[in-house]
Motif scaffolding. Structure first.
Motif, short mmCIF file in Angstrom:
data_model
loop_
_atom_site.label_atom_id
_atom_site.label_comp_id
_atom_site.label_asym_id
_atom_site.label_seq_id
_atom_site.Cartn_x
_atom_site.Cartn_y
_atom_site.Cartn_z
N PHE A 192 60.07 123.08 4.18
CA PHE A 192 61.46 123.49 3.83
C PHE A 192 62.27 122.21 4.01
CE2 PHE A 192 65.49 124.71 5.70
CZ PHE A 192 66.26 125.34 4.45
N PHE A 193 62.24 121.70 5.44
CA PHE A 193 62.94 120.53 5.73
C PHE A 193 62.59 119.28 4.59
CE2 PHE A 193 63.37 123.01 9.64
CZ PHE A 193 64.79 122.90 9.80
N LYS A 194 61.31 119.22 4.27
CA LYS A 194 60.89 118.08 3.48
C LYS A 194 61.33 118.36 2.11
CE LYS A 194 56.72 116.05 1.55
NZ LYS A 194 54.97 116.30 1.43
N LEU A 195 61.59 119.40 1.63
CA LEU A 195 62.08 119.93 0.16
C LEU A 195 63.54 119.48 0.32
CD1 LEU A 195 60.02 122.78 -0.68
CD2 LEU A 195 60.02 120.42 -1.82
N PHE A 196 64.37 119.96 1.42
CA PHE A 196 66.14 120.26 1.07
C PHE A 196 66.56 119.04 2.08
CE2 PHE A 196 64.27 124.57 -0.07
CZ PHE A 196 65.25 124.81 -0.97
N ILE A 197 65.82 118.40 2.68
CA ILE A 197 66.47 117.27 3.51
C ILE A 197 67.37 116.44 2.84
CG2 ILE A 197 64.75 115.73 3.59
CD1 ILE A 197 67.05 116.11 6.43
N GLY A 198 67.04 116.16 1.48
CA GLY A 198 67.78 115.12 0.67
C GLY A 198 69.11 115.91 0.09
N LEU A 199 68.76 117.24 -0.21
CA LEU A 199 69.88 117.80 -0.63
C LEU A 199 71.04 118.12 0.29
CD1 LEU A 199 70.70 119.89 -3.20
CD2 LEU A 199 69.85 121.85 -1.95
N TYR A 200 70.49 118.42 1.59
CA TYR A 200 71.55 118.41 2.72
C TYR A 200 72.27 117.25 2.95
CZ TYR A 200 69.77 123.24 3.45
OH TYR A 200 69.58 124.47 3.19
N ILE A 201 71.89 116.11 2.64
CA ILE A 201 72.28 114.72 3.13
C ILE A 201 73.23 114.71 2.04
CG2 ILE A 201 71.85 112.32 3.14
CD1 ILE A 201 69.38 112.83 4.57
N SER A 202 73.00 114.98 0.77
CA SER A 202 73.90 114.93 -0.41
C SER A 202 75.08 115.62 -0.05
CB SER A 202 73.34 115.26 -1.71
OG SER A 202 72.09 114.75 -2.09
N PHE A 203 74.98 116.76 0.46
CA PHE A 203 76.26 117.77 0.69
C PHE A 203 77.02 117.03 1.76
CE2 PHE A 203 78.07 121.02 3.41
CZ PHE A 203 79.14 121.46 2.59
N ALA A 204 76.40 116.49 2.70
CA ALA A 204 76.85 115.95 3.97
C ALA A 204 77.93 114.50 3.45
CB ALA A 204 76.09 115.31 4.97
N VAL A 205 77.37 113.93 2.61
CA VAL A 205 77.97 112.73 1.99
C VAL A 205 79.33 113.34 1.07
CG1 VAL A 205 77.96 111.10 0.30
CG2 VAL A 205 76.05 111.19 1.80
#
Length: 312
Positions: A192-205
């Motif tokens: 889960f973290f491997k798949l979604f870490i990039g997505l959550y960073i995009s939202f944080a930006v």
């Protein structure tokens, strides 16, 4: 004389039809399970199956079908006496099984892999019965990335709207079936973290726009950059995970992120209008409140979707 005639009339059909039926007590020892391939709707199994039966001359190995197999091969047939009453027939089997992978909750999915044995003769001649411990798993059986959460067997009768040429059945037939099931669950949190870490960073930006003064043009660049990064993450993920027609957990998380990044753009426009109208202090307060509201709602909705997927 009449009594003997009546007895003969009663016994004759039983001897002809009921006497030829054999009940096979069935079991499986699952040795291995591997090559789990969702994209091909398949997995491969190695197992040993056996049948305890009564009637000599009746070979259950030639009268049982593995009905959910794409490809199957049998080896090492073995015949012996099970005990004083029953005979034993067994053989080793390697089968590529058909499995409809349920991926709506991927990567928190659970699967029920099945081995379905069906009698090749109708119920008037053959019945399959599971033994008390009819399914056993090899102690060293391991599935990388998965863990086994349960297993069992279920007996059933399958009815067909055909007599398959046996006219005595008058257009209908019933066959005995045993379904052996192994229930597995994916080891999901690391994936889960491997798949979604990039997505959550995009939202944080994208959320960082609320910490940039309203008069700065960089505000819109952060949201748009975050949106493009999230879309790119979706395309990469879709190309690396099995496809499903259902609106999956992966789709839900991505669409939720798209909507919240869009919300940061809309709220940025509102804040910019306030600043241009000479209400800079009000715009700064609006940004702080918007940041907490957007971040809080996004986290709550993510946790709710994760809870629904894990409860599956």
């Amino acid at each position: 004389m009449k009594k003997w005639l009546c007895c003969a009339l009663l016994v004759w059909p039983l001897a002809l039809f009921g006497g030829q039926r054999d009940t096979c007590y069935t079991g499986i020892y699952l040795k291995n399970m591997y090559d789990l391939r969702p994209e091909e709707y398949a997995c491969t199994t190695d197992f040993w199956m056996w049948f305890d039966y009564r009637r000599k001359g009746f070979d259950p190995l030639n009268n049982v079908e593995l009905i959910n197999a794409k490809q199957v091969s049998f080896a090492d047939p073995y015949y012996a006496r099970a005990d004083g009453r029953l005979l034993l027939a067994s053989e080793s089997c390697r089968a590529i099984l058909i499995h409809d992978w349920k991926l709506k909750n991927y990567p928190f999915d659970r699967q029920a892999l099945q081995i379905q044995l069906e009698a090749g003769l109708d119920t008037s001649r053959m019945i399959l019965k599971g033994q008390a411990e009819g399914l056993k798993l090899y102690s060293g059986l391991g599935l990388p990335g998965w863990h086994i959460i349960g297993y069992g067997a279920k007996e059933s009768l399958v009815h067909y709207d055909s007599d398959f040429g046996e006219r005595r059945l008058k257009g209908h037939s019933a066959f005995s079936r045993i379904t052996y099931e192994v229930r597995i669950q994916r080891n999901s949190w690391g994936l889960f973290f491997k798949l979604f870490i990039g997505l959550y960073i995009s939202f944080a930006v994208a959320v960082l726009v609320f910490f940039v003064p309203p008069a700065r043009d960089q505000r819109f660049g952060l949201s748009i950059g975050g949106l493009f990064a999230a879309v790119g993450n979706k395309y990469v993920m879709d190309s690396n995970i099995p496809a499903t027609t259902a609106f999956s957990f992966v789709d839900q998380i991505h669409d939720l992120t798209f909507l919240f990044i869009l919300a940061t753009l809309v709220l940025s426009v509102v804040s910019l209008r306030m600043a241009e109208n000479g209400k800079l202090e009000r715009a700064l307060k609006f940004d702080r409140r918007a940041a907490w509201v957007v971040l809080g709602l996004y986290m709550e909705m993510n946790l709710a979707l994760i809870a629904l997927a894990t409860s599956g």
